[in-house]
Design a protein around this motif. Structure first.
Motif, PDB file in Angstrom:
ATOM      1  N   ALA A   1      19.174   4.070   3.889  1.00 48.95           N
ATOM      2  CA  ALA A   1      20.147   2.978   4.024  1.00 48.95           C
ATOM      3  C   ALA A   1      21.127   2.979   2.854  1.00 48.95           C
ATOM      4  O   ALA A   1      22.335   2.748   3.042  1.00 48.95           O
ATOM      5  N   MET A   2      20.634   3.268   1.652  1.00 50.19           N
ATOM      6  CA  MET A   2      21.518   3.355   0.490  1.00 50.19           C
ATOM      7  C   MET A   2      22.531   4.487   0.658  1.00 50.19           C
ATOM      8  O   MET A   2      23.677   4.369   0.234  1.00 50.19           O
ATOM      9  N   ALA A   3      22.115   5.579   1.290  1.00 48.51           N
ATOM     10  CA  ALA A   3      23.027   6.697   1.538  1.00 48.51           C
ATOM     11  C   ALA A   3      24.214   6.231   2.372  1.00 48.51           C
ATOM     12  O   ALA A   3      25.365   6.562   2.084  1.00 48.51           O
ATOM     13  N   ALA A   4      23.937   5.435   3.396  1.00 45.63           N
ATOM     14  CA  ALA A   4      25.018   4.916   4.243  1.00 45.63           C
ATOM     15  C   ALA A   4      25.863   3.894   3.478  1.00 45.63           C
ATOM     16  O   ALA A   4      27.092   3.884   3.576  1.00 45.63           O
TER      17      ALA A   4
ATOM     18  N   GLY B   1       0.839  -1.196   0.000  1.00 44.81           N
ATOM     19  CA  GLY B   1       0.000   0.000   0.000  1.00 44.81           C
ATOM     20  C   GLY B   1       0.872   1.242   0.000  1.00 44.81           C
ATOM     21  O   GLY B   1       2.068   1.183   0.292  1.00 44.81           O
ATOM     22  N   PRO B   2       0.291   2.406  -0.328  1.00 45.33           N
ATOM     23  CA  PRO B   2       1.078   3.637  -0.429  1.00 45.33           C
ATOM     24  C   PRO B   2       1.819   3.993   0.860  1.00 45.33           C
ATOM     25  O   PRO B   2       2.951   4.456   0.807  1.00 45.33           O
ATOM     26  N   GLU B   3       1.206   3.767   2.005  1.00 47.55           N
ATOM     27  CA  GLU B   3       1.856   4.129   3.271  1.00 47.55           C
ATOM     28  C   GLU B   3       3.053   3.225   3.560  1.00 47.55           C
ATOM     29  O   GLU B   3       4.124   3.695   3.945  1.00 47.55           O
ATOM     30  N   VAL B   4       2.898   1.924   3.378  1.00 44.84           N
ATOM     31  CA  VAL B   4       4.002   0.984   3.586  1.00 44.84           C
ATOM     32  C   VAL B   4       5.108   1.253   2.569  1.00 44.84           C
ATOM     33  O   VAL B   4       6.303   1.275   2.919  1.00 44.84           O
ATOM     34  N   LEU B   5       4.726   1.489   1.323  1.00 40.91           N
ATOM     35  CA  LEU B   5       5.705   1.774   0.287  1.00 40.91           C
ATOM     36  C   LEU B   5       6.483   3.047   0.602  1.00 40.91           C
ATOM     37  O   LEU B   5       7.700   3.095   0.443  1.00 40.91           O
ATOM     38  N   ARG B   6       5.808   4.071   1.075  1.00 42.45           N
ATOM     39  CA  ARG B   6       6.468   5.334   1.422  1.00 42.45           C
ATOM     40  C   ARG B   6       7.534   5.113   2.481  1.00 42.45           C
ATOM     41  O   ARG B   6       8.669   5.560   2.346  1.00 42.45           O
ATOM     42  N   TRP B   7       7.199   4.374   3.533  1.00 43.19           N
ATOM     43  CA  TRP B   7       8.171   4.118   4.601  1.00 43.19           C
ATOM     44  C   TRP B   7       9.295   3.203   4.122  1.00 43.19           C
ATOM     45  O   TRP B   7      10.467   3.432   4.427  1.00 43.19           O
ATOM     46  N   ALA B   8       8.949   2.172   3.370  1.00 47.27           N
ATOM     47  CA  ALA B   8       9.975   1.248   2.869  1.00 47.27           C
ATOM     48  C   ALA B   8      10.955   1.975   1.957  1.00 47.27           C
ATOM     49  O   ALA B   8      12.172   1.793   2.071  1.00 47.27           O
ATOM     50  N   LEU B   9      10.441   2.804   1.058  1.00 44.18           N
ATOM     51  CA  LEU B   9      11.324   3.532   0.154  1.00 44.18           C
ATOM     52  C   LEU B   9      12.151   4.573   0.894  1.00 44.18           C
ATOM     53  O   LEU B   9      13.351   4.718   0.639  1.00 44.18           O
ATOM     54  N   GLY B  10      11.535   5.304   1.799  1.00 39.42           N
ATOM     55  CA  GLY B  10      12.273   6.314   2.557  1.00 39.42           C
ATOM     56  C   GLY B  10      13.432   5.707   3.329  1.00 39.42           C
ATOM     57  O   GLY B  10      14.568   6.191   3.262  1.00 39.42           O
ATOM     58  N   LEU B  11      13.152   4.627   4.030  1.00 40.32           N
ATOM     59  CA  LEU B  11      14.203   3.963   4.804  1.00 40.32           C
ATOM     60  C   LEU B  11      15.233   3.290   3.895  1.00 40.32           C
ATOM     61  O   LEU B  11      16.431   3.296   4.198  1.00 40.32           O
ATOM     62  N   SER B  12      14.782   2.758   2.755  1.00 40.10           N
ATOM     63  CA  SER B  12      15.717   2.139   1.810  1.00 40.10           C
ATOM     64  C   SER B  12      16.684   3.168   1.233  1.00 40.10           C
ATOM     65  O   SER B  12      17.887   2.905   1.122  1.00 40.10           O
ATOM     66  N   PHE B  13      16.171   4.336   0.868  1.00 40.64           N
ATOM     67  CA  PHE B  13      17.047   5.373   0.321  1.00 40.64           C
ATOM     68  C   PHE B  13      18.039   5.868   1.374  1.00 40.64           C
ATOM     69  O   PHE B  13      19.210   6.117   1.066  1.00 40.64           O
TER      70      PHE B  13
ATOM     71  N   ALA C   1      26.670  11.216  -3.891  1.00 42.59           N
ATOM     72  CA  ALA C   1      25.675  10.155  -4.085  1.00 42.59           C
ATOM     73  C   ALA C   1      24.941   9.861  -2.779  1.00 42.59           C
ATOM     74  O   ALA C   1      23.712   9.707  -2.763  1.00 42.59           O
ATOM     75  N   ALA C   2      25.671   9.789  -1.675  1.00 41.94           N
ATOM     76  CA  ALA C   2      25.045   9.533  -0.376  1.00 41.94           C
ATOM     77  C   ALA C   2      24.069  10.658  -0.021  1.00 41.94           C
ATOM     78  O   ALA C   2      22.963  10.404   0.468  1.00 41.94           O
ATOM     79  N   ALA C   3      24.462  11.890  -0.281  1.00 41.81           N
ATOM     80  CA  ALA C   3      23.579  13.026  -0.005  1.00 41.81           C
ATOM     81  C   ALA C   3      22.306  12.941  -0.841  1.00 41.81           C
ATOM     82  O   ALA C   3      21.196  13.192  -0.323  1.00 41.81           O
ATOM     83  N   LEU C   4      22.432  12.567  -2.109  1.00 44.34           N
ATOM     84  CA  LEU C   4      21.243  12.429  -2.960  1.00 44.34           C
ATOM     85  C   LEU C   4      20.313  11.338  -2.442  1.00 44.34           C
ATOM     86  O   LEU C   4      19.090  11.535  -2.384  1.00 44.34           O
ATOM     87  N   PHE C   5      20.868  10.185  -2.079  1.00 49.88           N
ATOM     88  CA  PHE C   5      20.040   9.114  -1.525  1.00 49.88           C
ATOM     89  C   PHE C   5      19.364   9.569  -0.234  1.00 49.88           C
ATOM     90  O   PHE C   5      18.182   9.286  -0.010  1.00 49.88           O
ATOM     91  N   ALA C   6      20.087  10.272   0.625  1.00 52.49           N
ATOM     92  CA  ALA C   6      19.507  10.749   1.884  1.00 52.49           C
ATOM     93  C   ALA C   6      18.369  11.731   1.618  1.00 52.49           C
ATOM     94  O   ALA C   6      17.312  11.647   2.256  1.00 52.49           O
ATOM     95  N   VAL C   7      18.566  12.634   0.679  1.00 47.25           N
ATOM     96  CA  VAL C   7      17.508  13.602   0.341  1.00 47.25           C
ATOM     97  C   VAL C   7      16.280  12.866  -0.191  1.00 47.25           C
ATOM     98  O   VAL C   7      15.142  13.170   0.202  1.00 47.25           O
TER      99      VAL C   7
ATOM    100  N   LYS D   1      24.673  -2.413  -4.899  1.00 46.10           N
ATOM    101  CA  LYS D   1      23.992  -1.154  -4.570  1.00 46.10           C
ATOM    102  C   LYS D   1      23.099  -0.676  -5.704  1.00 46.10           C
ATOM    103  O   LYS D   1      21.967  -0.265  -5.475  1.00 46.10           O
ATOM    104  N   THR D   2      23.628  -0.703  -6.909  1.00 49.44           N
ATOM    105  CA  THR D   2      22.869  -0.151  -8.026  1.00 49.44           C
ATOM    106  C   THR D   2      21.675  -1.030  -8.399  1.00 49.44           C
ATOM    107  O   THR D   2      20.657  -0.521  -8.852  1.00 49.44           O
ATOM    108  N   GLN D   3      21.773  -2.325  -8.171  1.00 49.09           N
ATOM    109  CA  GLN D   3      20.623  -3.188  -8.417  1.00 49.09           C
ATOM    110  C   GLN D   3      19.531  -2.913  -7.385  1.00 49.09           C
ATOM    111  O   GLN D   3      18.354  -2.800  -7.736  1.00 49.09           O
ATOM    112  N   ILE D   4      19.919  -2.774  -6.132  1.00 42.68           N
ATOM    113  CA  ILE D   4      18.946  -2.455  -5.081  1.00 42.68           C
ATOM    114  C   ILE D   4      18.336  -1.072  -5.323  1.00 42.68           C
ATOM    115  O   ILE D   4      17.129  -0.865  -5.164  1.00 42.68           O
ATOM    116  N   ALA D   5      19.167  -0.124  -5.753  1.00 43.13           N
ATOM    117  CA  ALA D   5      18.662   1.220  -6.075  1.00 43.13           C
ATOM    118  C   ALA D   5      17.657   1.148  -7.221  1.00 43.13           C
ATOM    119  O   ALA D   5      16.643   1.857  -7.204  1.00 43.13           O
TER     120      ALA D   5
END
Length: 190
Positions: A78-81, A64-76, A170-176, A117-121
């Motif tokens: 995590a990708m920043a790190a 759902g949109p809410e779960v997807l929003r949180w999953a994507l936000g946290l994934s991005f 790149a990390a800054a972009l993922f964090a944003v 990283k790029t596959q997960i991104a």
């Protein structure tokens, strides 16, 4: 167009210093045949990122949109790190096994990109944008932007690239992207 441009930029930056870029350097040094190496990288990336984008589209439809929003936000975030952790080409041996330069490159690059990283991104970008072709085209172009110069310029480019700076950007972009996604309905996600 946004999905294509964001995908291209993020993957091109995330790929600098990545193990697949290091693999590009190894392949170039070993085979010294840029055209089949670049062709193999392109085909392996296209196939790999098409699969990853399909998974991202499936996740978009499943969650759902809410779960997807949180999953994507946290994934991005995590990708920043993760982007800040330098990759090493761990004892990967590039052997042709009778496949020729193109076949060896395609196989080695496809396998090296699995779980990278790029596959997960690409999965996250496809889930975020729900735009299969623009994401695949953008992430593939981003990979080519980072890897073709590595094949063509070899070691000269690797020693002059400000890898830490590029990883920081790149990390800054993922964090944003993560923060924007977590911002909710008024943020970046539909």
């Amino acid at each position: 167009m946004e999905a294509f441009l964001v995908s291209t930029g993020i993957v091109a930056l995330a790929e600098i210093g990545d193990k697949t870029q290091l693999l590009s350097l190894v392949l170039a040094a070993r085979y010294r045949r840029p055209l089949p190496i670049v062709t193999g990288i392109f085909l392996a990336t296209l196939f790999n990122h098409a699969l990853a984008s399909a998974v991202g589209g499936w996740l978009n439809a499943l969650l759902g949109p809410e779960v997807l929003r949180w999953a994507l936000g946290l994934s991005f975030i995590a990708m920043a790190a993760w982007v800040l952790v330098p990759d090493k080409l761990d004892s990967v041996q590039v052997r042709g096994a009778g496949l020729g330069v193109l076949g060896a490159t395609l196989l080695a690059f496809f396998l090296a990109e699995m779980g990278d990283k790029t596959q997960i991104a690409t999965v996250a970008l496809a889930a975020r944008f729900d735009a299969f072709l623009p994401v695949v085209a953008g992430t593939t172009l981003g990979m080519m932007i980072a890897n073709v110069p590595a094949v063509l310029a070899g070691d000269r480019m690797a020693t002059r690239m400000p890898v830490r700076l590029v990883h920081g950007v790149a990390a800054a972009l993922f964090a944003v992207l993560g923060v924007i996604a977590l911002a909710g309905p008024s943020g970046w996600l539909p």
